[in-house]
Design a protein around this motif. Structure first.
Motif, PDB file in Angstrom:
ATOM      1  N   SER A  17     -36.799   0.587 -25.521  1.00  0.00           N
ATOM      2  CA  SER A  17     -36.872  -0.453 -24.392  1.00  0.00           C
ATOM      3  C   SER A  17     -36.439  -1.856 -25.017  1.00  0.00           C
ATOM      4  O   SER A  17     -36.177  -2.754 -24.348  1.00  0.00           O
ATOM      5  CB  SER A  17     -38.404  -0.609 -23.909  1.00  0.00           C
ATOM      6  N   LYS A  20     -32.874  -2.289 -24.956  1.00  0.00           N
ATOM      7  CA  LYS A  20     -32.230  -2.307 -23.727  1.00  0.00           C
ATOM      8  C   LYS A  20     -32.612  -3.875 -22.890  1.00  0.00           C
ATOM      9  O   LYS A  20     -31.771  -4.114 -22.099  1.00  0.00           O
ATOM     10  CB  LYS A  20     -32.775  -1.300 -22.619  1.00  0.00           C
ATOM     11  N   SER A  21     -33.773  -4.312 -23.524  1.00  0.00           N
ATOM     12  CA  SER A  21     -34.234  -5.635 -22.928  1.00  0.00           C
ATOM     13  C   SER A  21     -33.203  -6.669 -23.553  1.00  0.00           C
ATOM     14  O   SER A  21     -32.750  -7.432 -23.032  1.00  0.00           O
ATOM     15  CB  SER A  21     -35.561  -5.882 -23.345  1.00  0.00           C
ATOM     16  N   PHE A  24     -30.013  -6.573 -21.617  1.00  0.00           N
ATOM     17  CA  PHE A  24     -30.226  -7.282 -20.361  1.00  0.00           C
ATOM     18  C   PHE A  24     -29.967  -8.780 -20.472  1.00  0.00           C
ATOM     19  O   PHE A  24     -29.270  -9.495 -19.627  1.00  0.00           O
ATOM     20  CB  PHE A  24     -31.420  -6.784 -19.789  1.00  0.00           C
ATOM     21  N   ASN A  28     -26.745 -10.644 -18.822  1.00  0.00           N
ATOM     22  CA  ASN A  28     -26.895 -11.376 -17.570  1.00  0.00           C
ATOM     23  C   ASN A  28     -27.023 -12.881 -18.054  1.00  0.00           C
ATOM     24  O   ASN A  28     -27.067 -13.796 -16.980  1.00  0.00           O
ATOM     25  CB  ASN A  28     -28.250 -10.832 -16.899  1.00  0.00           C
ATOM     26  N   ASN A 141     -41.683  -0.662 -19.528  1.00  0.00           N
ATOM     27  CA  ASN A 141     -40.202  -0.563 -19.069  1.00  0.00           C
ATOM     28  C   ASN A 141     -39.251  -1.838 -19.715  1.00  0.00           C
ATOM     29  O   ASN A 141     -39.696  -2.823 -19.893  1.00  0.00           O
ATOM     30  CB  ASN A 141     -39.952  -0.633 -17.445  1.00  0.00           C
ATOM     31  N   ASN A 144     -36.743  -7.051 -17.214  1.00  0.00           N
ATOM     32  CA  ASN A 144     -35.880  -7.405 -15.696  1.00  0.00           C
ATOM     33  C   ASN A 144     -36.750  -8.200 -14.866  1.00  0.00           C
ATOM     34  O   ASN A 144     -37.857  -8.321 -15.096  1.00  0.00           O
ATOM     35  CB  ASN A 144     -35.338  -6.106 -15.014  1.00  0.00           C
ATOM     36  N   PHE A 145     -36.020  -8.855 -14.031  1.00  0.00           N
ATOM     37  CA  PHE A 145     -36.640 -10.221 -13.213  1.00  0.00           C
ATOM     38  C   PHE A 145     -36.706  -9.852 -11.654  1.00  0.00           C
ATOM     39  O   PHE A 145     -36.556 -10.734 -10.857  1.00  0.00           O
ATOM     40  CB  PHE A 145     -35.798 -11.458 -13.553  1.00  0.00           C
ATOM     41  N   LYS A 146     -36.773  -8.557 -11.575  1.00  0.00           N
ATOM     42  CA  LYS A 146     -36.559  -8.274  -9.789  1.00  0.00           C
ATOM     43  C   LYS A 146     -37.980  -8.761  -8.990  1.00  0.00           C
ATOM     44  O   LYS A 146     -37.917  -9.448  -8.319  1.00  0.00           O
ATOM     45  CB  LYS A 146     -36.599  -6.700  -9.655  1.00  0.00           C
ATOM     46  N   ASP A 222     -42.511  -6.584 -12.292  1.00  0.00           N
ATOM     47  CA  ASP A 222     -41.730  -6.255 -13.600  1.00  0.00           C
ATOM     48  C   ASP A 222     -42.046  -7.321 -14.919  1.00  0.00           C
ATOM     49  O   ASP A 222     -41.912  -6.950 -15.880  1.00  0.00           O
ATOM     50  CB  ASP A 222     -40.324  -6.371 -13.339  1.00  0.00           C
TER      51      ASP A 222
END
Length: 257
Positions: A17, A20-21, A24, A28, A141, A144-146, A222
């Motif tokens: 995790s 993957k962070s 991201f 991005n 998880n 992400n910034f959803k 999130d």
């Protein structure tokens, strides 16, 4: 403007995790990722009597040798996983007290990203108590910034955290501001962010029943922005401050600015 993330690995937590962070943030936001594995010298003072099911003899050197072998394999796995995710920077390796190493390395980074874990470790407490740069604590998880929440009491600590978050991630325009026993018309932070062009939805929970709803609601996001802790973790623990409760119970990734 180039920004740098200090990506912290220890023997604790979910490494995938974290990686993957970091990926991201690189893909991005163009962040440079500086990964480091810290071998905690305190760990050698409390060596377990078993490692992955193997019973070890405390009177022999087997325990430390087995631990070192497992750690060597883990570091190799982390480096391979970093490369597979497009994070080619070499994994740095440090030995020392984790909080001291972080304090020094963070002088050359904009953000620290680490694993929250399932419990409050001594290392995590020390890092939070001595925080001087923003921290992203990755939850169950990857980052992400959803959906982003701000847990607010309208104090100076959350104001600082929210402002730092907006400065680091300027493209995030929509927030849900969540409070417990606080009136929205009195909220200076909400007015400040709206004047910056942010879209704010305000949710306020009241009373003892509202307290449980407040914490449960935070699980739906999130990422949650919270204020930093005071230097007295014990005081905040005894007085049941919101920040402590959120960190201990939240499943979401946390941003502490």
């Amino acid at each position: 403007m180039m920004r740098r993330v200090l990506l912290l690995f220890t023997s604790e937590g979910n490494k995938d995790s974290l990686i993957k962070s970091a990926k991201f943030l690189k893909e991005n936001y163009g962040y440079e990722i500086r990964p480091v594995y810290v071998r905690d010298v305190q760990r050698e003072e409390i060596i377990p009597t078993s490692v992955e099911g193997m019973v070890l003899d405390p009177g022999s050197g087997v325990m430390l040798t087995e631990w070192e072998n497992l750690e060597r394999d883990e570091v190799k796995h982390i480096q391979e996983s970093l490369s597979q995710n497009g994070l080619e920077n070499t994994l740095g390796k440090e030995i020392g007290f984790v909080s001291d190493v972080v304090k020094e390395l963070l002088k050359e980074a904009d953000v620290l990203i680490l694993n929250k874990g399932d419990f409050f470790s001594e290392n995590l407490i020390s890092i939070l108590k001595n925080q001087y740069k923003p921290i992203i604590m990755v939850g169950k998880n990857p980052l992400n910034f959803k959906t982003v929440a701000i847990a607010t009491d309208d104090g100076t600590k959350i104001n600082k955290s929210a402002t730092n978050f907006c400065n680091l991630f300027e493209n995030i325009e929509t927030f849900t501001m969540i409070s417990w026993n606080y009136k929205d018309e009195d909220n200076h932070l909400m007015r400040f962010l709206r004047e910056k062009g942010k879209t704010i939805t305000f949710e306020n929970y009241q009373g003892d029943d509202g307290k449980e709803s407040f914490y449960n609601r935070l699980k739906n996001f999130d990422l949650v922005v919270i204020g930093n802790l005071s230097r007295s973790y014990l005081f905040e623990k005894i007085t049941r401050r919101k920040g402590i409760n959120i960190i201990e119970n939240a499943e979401a990734t946390l941003f502490i600015g």
